[in-house]
Design a protein around this motif. Sequence first.
Motif, PDB file in Angstrom:
ATOM      1  N   ILE A   2      48.884   2.870  20.335  1.00 16.14           N
ATOM      2  CA  ILE A   2      49.002   4.034  22.060  1.00 16.14           C
ATOM      3  C   ILE A   2      47.751   5.023  21.648  1.00 16.14           C
ATOM      4  O   ILE A   2      46.865   5.197  23.005  1.00 16.14           O
ATOM      5  CB  ILE A   2      50.047   4.987  22.225  1.00 16.14           C
ATOM      6  CG1 ILE A   2      50.999   2.919  22.819  1.00 16.14           C
ATOM      7  CG2 ILE A   2      50.886   5.019  23.715  1.00 16.14           C
ATOM      8  CD1 ILE A   2      52.811   3.655  22.594  1.00 16.14           C
ATOM      9  N   THR A   6      44.456   5.224  24.205  1.00 14.24           N
ATOM     10  CA  THR A   6      44.213   5.801  25.510  1.00 14.24           C
ATOM     11  C   THR A   6      43.483   7.187  25.160  1.00 14.24           C
ATOM     12  O   THR A   6      42.543   7.158  26.539  1.00 14.24           O
ATOM     13  CB  THR A   6      45.981   6.908  26.336  1.00 14.24           C
ATOM     14  OG1 THR A   6      45.836   7.097  25.184  1.00 14.24           O
ATOM     15  CG2 THR A   6      46.818   5.427  25.995  1.00 14.24           C
ATOM     16  N   GLU A  22      50.089  -0.566  26.879  1.00 11.16           N
ATOM     17  CA  GLU A  22      50.331  -0.062  24.974  1.00 11.16           C
ATOM     18  C   GLU A  22      51.574   0.004  24.514  1.00 11.16           C
ATOM     19  O   GLU A  22      52.235  -0.507  23.501  1.00 11.16           O
ATOM     20  CB  GLU A  22      49.298   0.928  24.534  1.00 11.16           C
ATOM     21  CG  GLU A  22      47.493   0.894  24.957  1.00 11.16           C
ATOM     22  CD  GLU A  22      47.240  -0.665  23.691  1.00 11.16           C
ATOM     23  OE1 GLU A  22      47.860  -0.697  22.405  1.00 11.16           O
ATOM     24  OE2 GLU A  22      46.387  -1.428  24.035  1.00 11.16           O
ATOM     25  N   THR A  23      52.128   1.063  25.737  1.00 12.66           N
ATOM     26  CA  THR A  23      53.850   1.339  25.480  1.00 12.66           C
ATOM     27  C   THR A  23      53.988  -0.055  25.522  1.00 12.66           C
ATOM     28  O   THR A  23      55.350  -0.121  24.617  1.00 12.66           O
ATOM     29  CB  THR A  23      54.411   2.479  26.211  1.00 12.66           C
ATOM     30  OG1 THR A  23      52.843   4.057  26.734  1.00 12.66           O
ATOM     31  CG2 THR A  23      55.299   2.567  26.209  1.00 12.66           C
ATOM     32  N   GLN A  26      54.180  -2.157  22.352  1.00 11.46           N
ATOM     33  CA  GLN A  26      54.660  -1.107  21.048  1.00 11.46           C
ATOM     34  C   GLN A  26      56.101  -1.702  20.998  1.00 11.46           C
ATOM     35  O   GLN A  26      56.109  -1.842  20.430  1.00 11.46           O
ATOM     36  CB  GLN A  26      53.791  -0.216  20.916  1.00 11.46           C
ATOM     37  CG  GLN A  26      54.397   0.863  19.826  1.00 11.46           C
ATOM     38  CD  GLN A  26      53.695   0.873  18.681  1.00 11.46           C
ATOM     39  OE1 GLN A  26      52.610   0.636  19.055  1.00 11.46           O
ATOM     40  NE2 GLN A  26      54.753   0.829  17.514  1.00 11.46           N
TER      41      GLN A  26
END
Length: 167
Positions: A2, A6, A22-23, A26
């Motif tokens: 992440i 970012t 991404e969160t 994940q």
Amino acid sequence: GILAETNRQNRFKGLAMSFCNETAAQWRCERVSVGFLKGRYVQVKAMSHTEHFSRKMRLVQDIEAAMEECLDQDCEVPYPVSQGAVCISRAAGELASSHGGKALLSLPLRHEGKPCAVATLERNADEPFGSEDVEAIRLACDLCAPRLMNLHDHDRWLGARAAARIR
């Protein structure tokens, strides 16, 4: 992961979308949203896998209500709530039940110790967020928050920045 993703972004919109996507990837989330305090209310600024959304949408209003609940308490708000939890999760429960019975987690994002944004994660109800998840997600949010806040404050047109400084 992440943080690396970012850090590649130089504009707020791209950074916020990247953070959400991404969160979501994940932690196997169906949706991740990030909202920022504007006046006394939280406004959703980005939502994973969603380029455009309207603040008039019931879903967005329910997410914002859950985010405000989290920001007001300045603590993580999971749903369903575990035994002995001390946080209020009425808006989180409303969001979960109104939009497909999800497991939720809202976390405050802090700038200089003050909560000024919230990340809300949603995933299948049969995968509630455990304490290890919460710890890892909190760490990721704490690491990404300064860059999110910085670009949120500085990646605006000049007039908006001047008005914000005057206020």
